[in-house]
Scaffold this motif. Structure first.
Motif, PDB file in Angstrom:
ATOM      1  N   THR A  57       3.380   4.561  -5.176  1.00 49.09           N
ATOM      2  CA  THR A  57       2.530   4.735  -6.356  1.00 49.09           C
ATOM      3  C   THR A  57       1.912   3.401  -6.775  1.00 49.09           C
ATOM      4  OG1 THR A  57       3.901   6.590  -7.118  1.00 49.09           O
ATOM      5  CG2 THR A  57       2.473   5.525  -8.748  1.00 49.09           C
ATOM      6  N   SER A  58       2.729   2.367  -6.761  1.00 47.32           N
ATOM      7  CA  SER A  58       2.241   1.032  -7.105  1.00 47.32           C
ATOM      8  C   SER A  58       1.196   0.551  -6.098  1.00 47.32           C
ATOM      9  CB  SER A  58       3.405   0.048  -7.177  1.00 47.32           C
ATOM     10  OG  SER A  58       2.961  -1.256  -7.462  1.00 47.32           O
ATOM     11  N   LEU A  59       1.422   0.856  -4.831  1.00 46.30           N
ATOM     12  CA  LEU A  59       0.499   0.429  -3.775  1.00 46.30           C
ATOM     13  C   LEU A  59      -0.882   1.061  -3.964  1.00 46.30           C
ATOM     14  CD1 LEU A  59       1.175   0.029  -0.023  1.00 46.30           C
ATOM     15  CD2 LEU A  59      -0.643   1.577  -0.720  1.00 46.30           C
ATOM     16  N   VAL A  60      -0.938   2.368  -4.223  1.00 48.97           N
ATOM     17  CA  VAL A  60      -2.243   3.017  -4.352  1.00 48.97           C
ATOM     18  C   VAL A  60      -2.966   2.517  -5.608  1.00 48.97           C
ATOM     19  CG1 VAL A  60      -1.473   5.034  -3.048  1.00 48.97           C
ATOM     20  CG2 VAL A  60      -1.359   5.075  -5.554  1.00 48.97           C
ATOM     21  N   LYS A  61      -2.214   2.202  -6.633  1.00 46.31           N
ATOM     22  CA  LYS A  61      -2.842   1.634  -7.830  1.00 46.31           C
ATOM     23  C   LYS A  61      -3.457   0.271  -7.517  1.00 46.31           C
ATOM     24  CE  LYS A  61      -0.077   3.925 -11.417  1.00 46.31           C
ATOM     25  NZ  LYS A  61       0.914   3.710 -12.511  1.00 46.31           N
ATOM     26  N   SER A  62      -2.715  -0.529  -6.758  1.00 42.78           N
ATOM     27  CA  SER A  62      -3.226  -1.849  -6.386  1.00 42.78           C
ATOM     28  C   SER A  62      -4.461  -1.740  -5.506  1.00 42.78           C
ATOM     29  CB  SER A  62      -2.139  -2.640  -5.645  1.00 42.78           C
ATOM     30  OG  SER A  62      -1.014  -2.856  -6.479  1.00 42.78           O
ATOM     31  N   ALA A 119      -0.043   9.753  -9.235  1.00 38.10           N
ATOM     32  CA  ALA A 119       1.362   9.336  -9.306  1.00 38.10           C
ATOM     33  C   ALA A 119       2.303  10.531  -9.217  1.00 38.10           C
ATOM     34  CB  ALA A 119       1.605   8.556 -10.596  1.00 38.10           C
ATOM     35  N   SER A 120       2.038  11.582  -9.989  1.00 36.24           N
ATOM     36  CA  SER A 120       2.907  12.764  -9.941  1.00 36.24           C
ATOM     37  C   SER A 120       2.757  13.498  -8.620  1.00 36.24           C
ATOM     38  CB  SER A 120       2.597  13.707 -11.114  1.00 36.24           C
ATOM     39  OG  SER A 120       1.241  14.137 -11.067  1.00 36.24           O
ATOM     40  N   CYS A 121       1.569  13.447  -8.037  1.00 30.84           N
ATOM     41  CA  CYS A 121       1.357  14.064  -6.723  1.00 30.84           C
ATOM     42  C   CYS A 121       2.220  13.382  -5.668  1.00 30.84           C
ATOM     43  CB  CYS A 121      -0.127  13.958  -6.366  1.00 30.84           C
ATOM     44  SG  CYS A 121      -0.565  14.671  -4.758  1.00 30.84           S
ATOM     45  N   ILE A 122       2.364  12.064  -5.790  1.00 36.80           N
ATOM     46  CA  ILE A 122       3.191  11.315  -4.835  1.00 36.80           C
ATOM     47  C   ILE A 122       4.666  11.634  -5.037  1.00 36.80           C
ATOM     48  CG2 ILE A 122       3.983   8.998  -4.196  1.00 36.80           C
ATOM     49  CD1 ILE A 122       1.135   8.003  -4.731  1.00 36.80           C
ATOM     50  N   THR A 123       5.132  11.576  -6.267  1.00 37.71           N
ATOM     51  CA  THR A 123       6.563  11.810  -6.525  1.00 37.71           C
ATOM     52  C   THR A 123       6.947  13.269  -6.301  1.00 37.71           C
ATOM     53  OG1 THR A 123       6.085  12.074  -8.896  1.00 37.71           O
ATOM     54  CG2 THR A 123       6.756   9.890  -8.137  1.00 37.71           C
TER      55      THR A 123
END
Length: 333
Positions: free
Chosen positions: A252-257, A266-270
């Motif tokens: 999630t942090s990576l895609v934000k970066s 984020a919820s789609c990833i988790t």
């Protein structure tokens, strides 16, 4: 004289083993009543209790042993029945668990992400930027829709099938990713990217390839124009095989970066929203047939096709790949 309650030939307890002379010559001068006859058919033990004759004792012992065997047999039968029941229940439980594992591993049919109707995302350029070609989400159990390339005859149409844990995919990306992006931006090439997951077993139980590809699919669904940037970031942070790789929080942090701002990603990833679809897409790639390809199916990653022709050259030589691309475009002109 014999007592009235003694049978001829028997001995009183206190004289057991002592011979009685002329006992055989003794006769009774009175008749014995029926009650006495029944009673006199039994010897007496030391306590005056009637004891069966030896023959009767043997029969009684046999009967007793038989009854004991029968009772033991019943107990054994009950035990075996219990054991069989227990084993049967255990086998049913194991079968249920195995069935559950199989169902869970296959997963229920799920809709795919938007902009990946071909099981991949098609990226094109307008001379200044790269955009994703919009498509509707693939419905559950629906067959993928192959990209229509009839209007793409003047470009190098590159299709790539990758696993985000595959080190050779990482090598190809590191070698050719930048030049491919420049071709696409300029409008000289299209890039259709197909994330698949074939190396889950090499991620120390974390299913990193599925989770990473799901993250990419989440971006394709919610913020597709940033797909290529996320793809580049995933390979830049590629873990080694037989490691757990990035956590969902780290993905999630990576895609934000990489520039993704949509909070639903984020919820789609988790939630691993597209994991089931990804499994189905992977099976389709491995089973074939692949559209517009000179091979039937994917047999390893990376699988790279340029205008339907498989690239089999060096993964770490950008010039070799560039020459191959030029060769596939020239005949089309």
């Amino acid at each position: 004289m014999l007592g009235a309650d003694q049978h001829p030939g028997s001995q009183p307890p206190h004289s057991r083993g002592v011979p009685r002379p002329e006992a055989h010559a003794v006769t009774l001068n009175r008749s014995i009543s029926p009650d006495e006859t029944v009673h006199s058919s039994m010897n007496s033990n030391a306590y005056g209790k009637p004891v069966p004759p030896k023959k009767d004792r043997r029969e009684q012992a046999r009967d007793s042993a038989r009854l004991m065997r029968e009772e033991q047999q019943k107990r054994d039968n009950r035990k075996r029945l219990f054991m069989r029941g227990g084993i049967g229940a255990g086998l049913l439980a194991v079968a249920a668990i195995v069935a559950l594992v199989i169902v869970n591993s296959v997963g229920s049919a799920a809709a795919g992400p938007a902009n990946m109707a071909s099981d991949g995302i098609l990226l094109t350029g307008d001379g200044s930027a790269i955009q994703a070609t919009p498509t509707k989400a693939l419905a559950a159990d629906a067959k993928p829709i192959a990209t229509d390339r009839t209007a793409l005859t003047d470009t190098a149409n590159i299709a790539v099938y990758v696993d985000y844990l595959c080190p050779f995919c990482g090598q190809f990306e590191a070698t050719n990713g930048e030049q491919i992006a420049s071709w696409v931006t300029a409008g000289n090439a299209t890039l259709e990217f197909h994330p698949i997951s074939i190396l889950d077993s090499a991620s120390a139980g974390s299913k990193y390839p599925t989770r990473a590809a799901n993250a990419a699919a989440c971006v394709a669904n919610y913020q597709p124009d940033d797909f290529l940037a996320v793809n580049t970031a995933l390979f830049a942070s590629q873990p080694k095989e037989n490691t757990t790789g990035l956590t969902d929080a780290e993905l999630t942090s990576l895609v934000k970066s990489a520039g993704v701002t949509d909070k639903k990603v984020a919820s789609c990833i988790t939630d691993r929203t597209f994991a089931s679809w990804l499994g189905a897409a992977t099976k389709r790639a491995l089973a074939g047939p692949l559209p517009d390809a000179d091979i039937e199916k994917v047999s390893g990653t990376p699988t790279v096709l340029v205008n339907g022709v498989t690239y089999t050259g060096a993964l770490d030589n950008p010039t070799t790949f560039s020459d191959f691309v030029a060769a596939q475009v020239a005949p089309a002109k």
